[in-house]
Every structure is written in structure tokens, then in C-alpha cells.
Design a protein around this motif. Structure first.
Motif, PDB file in Angstrom:
ATOM      1  N   ALA A  39       6.463  28.139 -44.020  1.00  0.00           N
ATOM      2  CA  ALA A  39       7.308  29.333 -43.944  1.00  0.00           C
ATOM      3  C   ALA A  39       7.784  29.742 -45.340  1.00  0.00           C
ATOM      4  CB  ALA A  39       8.491  29.089 -43.021  1.00  0.00           C
ATOM      5  N   GLU A  40       8.177  28.754 -46.155  1.00  0.00           N
ATOM      6  CA  GLU A  40       8.616  29.052 -47.521  1.00  0.00           C
ATOM      7  C   GLU A  40       7.473  29.608 -48.367  1.00  0.00           C
ATOM      8  OE1 GLU A  40      10.236  25.273 -48.667  1.00  0.00           O
ATOM      9  OE2 GLU A  40      12.219  25.756 -47.851  1.00  0.00           O
ATOM     10  N   THR A  41       6.269  29.110 -48.158  1.00  0.00           N
ATOM     11  CA  THR A  41       5.100  29.610 -48.882  1.00  0.00           C
ATOM     12  C   THR A  41       4.841  31.071 -48.532  1.00  0.00           C
ATOM     13  OG1 THR A  41       4.099  27.423 -48.998  1.00  0.00           O
ATOM     14  CG2 THR A  41       2.614  29.308 -49.244  1.00  0.00           C
ATOM     15  N   ILE A  42       4.941  31.391 -47.250  1.00  0.00           N
ATOM     16  CA  ILE A  42       4.730  32.776 -46.819  1.00  0.00           C
ATOM     17  C   ILE A  42       5.803  33.677 -47.407  1.00  0.00           C
ATOM     18  CG2 ILE A  42       4.744  34.301 -44.798  1.00  0.00           C
ATOM     19  CD1 ILE A  42       3.296  31.980 -43.325  1.00  0.00           C
ATOM     20  N   MET A  43       7.048  33.206 -47.433  1.00  0.00           N
ATOM     21  CA  MET A  43       8.116  33.991 -48.052  1.00  0.00           C
ATOM     22  C   MET A  43       7.794  34.255 -49.518  1.00  0.00           C
ATOM     23  SD  MET A  43      11.555  32.249 -46.538  1.00  0.00           S
ATOM     24  CE  MET A  43      11.482  31.567 -44.897  1.00  0.00           C
TER      25      MET A  43
END
Length: 88
Positions: free
Chosen positions: A58-62
Motif C-alpha cells: 500500500a505504501e509503495t502504491i502511495m
């Protein structure tokens, strides 16, 4: 003749749901943003627990979306709402 009229009307409709850069209007973008992170949280919790790998994803996508600090906080809030037991 019908195919030409259909193609023309379809093209006009497509132009109406995008801006001059080919992007959807802000309301569609906002709905996509909210749904993406809430559903991401729901899917991460589907097996009963959210793993560190799922949080990192999720952090990577953000990061890939180049979110501002405010939008990142919103994405985290939506992700957490999605992983809640009372999420519809």
C-alpha cells in the motif's frame, strides 16, 4: 450509416467524461482514489490479519501515485477504514 452515427455519438460521450488531457473529472478521480485504498484495506484483512508485506505494498502504491502529505494521510485513513470489521 448507423455505425457512423453510433461512432460519432460514442466519441462525443467519451469526450464528455474526460477533460482536455484525457483525464476523468475530479469527482471520478476522487471516487477512484477512495475506493482503491478502502478496498485495498479490505482485501488485506480478508485472511484475518494485515501483514507487513501488505502494508508495504500500500505504501509503495502511495509512493507511485506521488501523493501529497495530506493525500497520503487520507489514503492511510481509507486503508484503515477498509480493514475495519464494520466496513461494508
Amino acid at each position: 450509416m448507423g455505425a457512423l452515427v453510433g461512432a460519432f455519438l460514442g466519441h462525443q460521450f467519451d469526450r464528455g467524461v474526460t477533460d482536455s488531457r484525457g483525464l476523468p473529472p475530479p469527482s471520478v478521480q476522487q471516487a477512484f482514489f477512495e475506493t482503491t485504498f478502502a478496498v485495498m484495506g479490505r482485501i488485506a484483512k480478508a485472511d484475518g490479519r494485515v501483514s507487513p508485506d501488505e502494508i508495504r505494498l500500500a505504501e509503495t502504491i502511495m509512493g507511485q501515485m506521488s501523493l501529497s502529505a495530506e493525500m497520503r494521510r487520507t489514503a492511510i485513513r481509507l486503508f484503515n477504514e477498509g480493514r475495519g470489521d464494520d466496513f461494508p
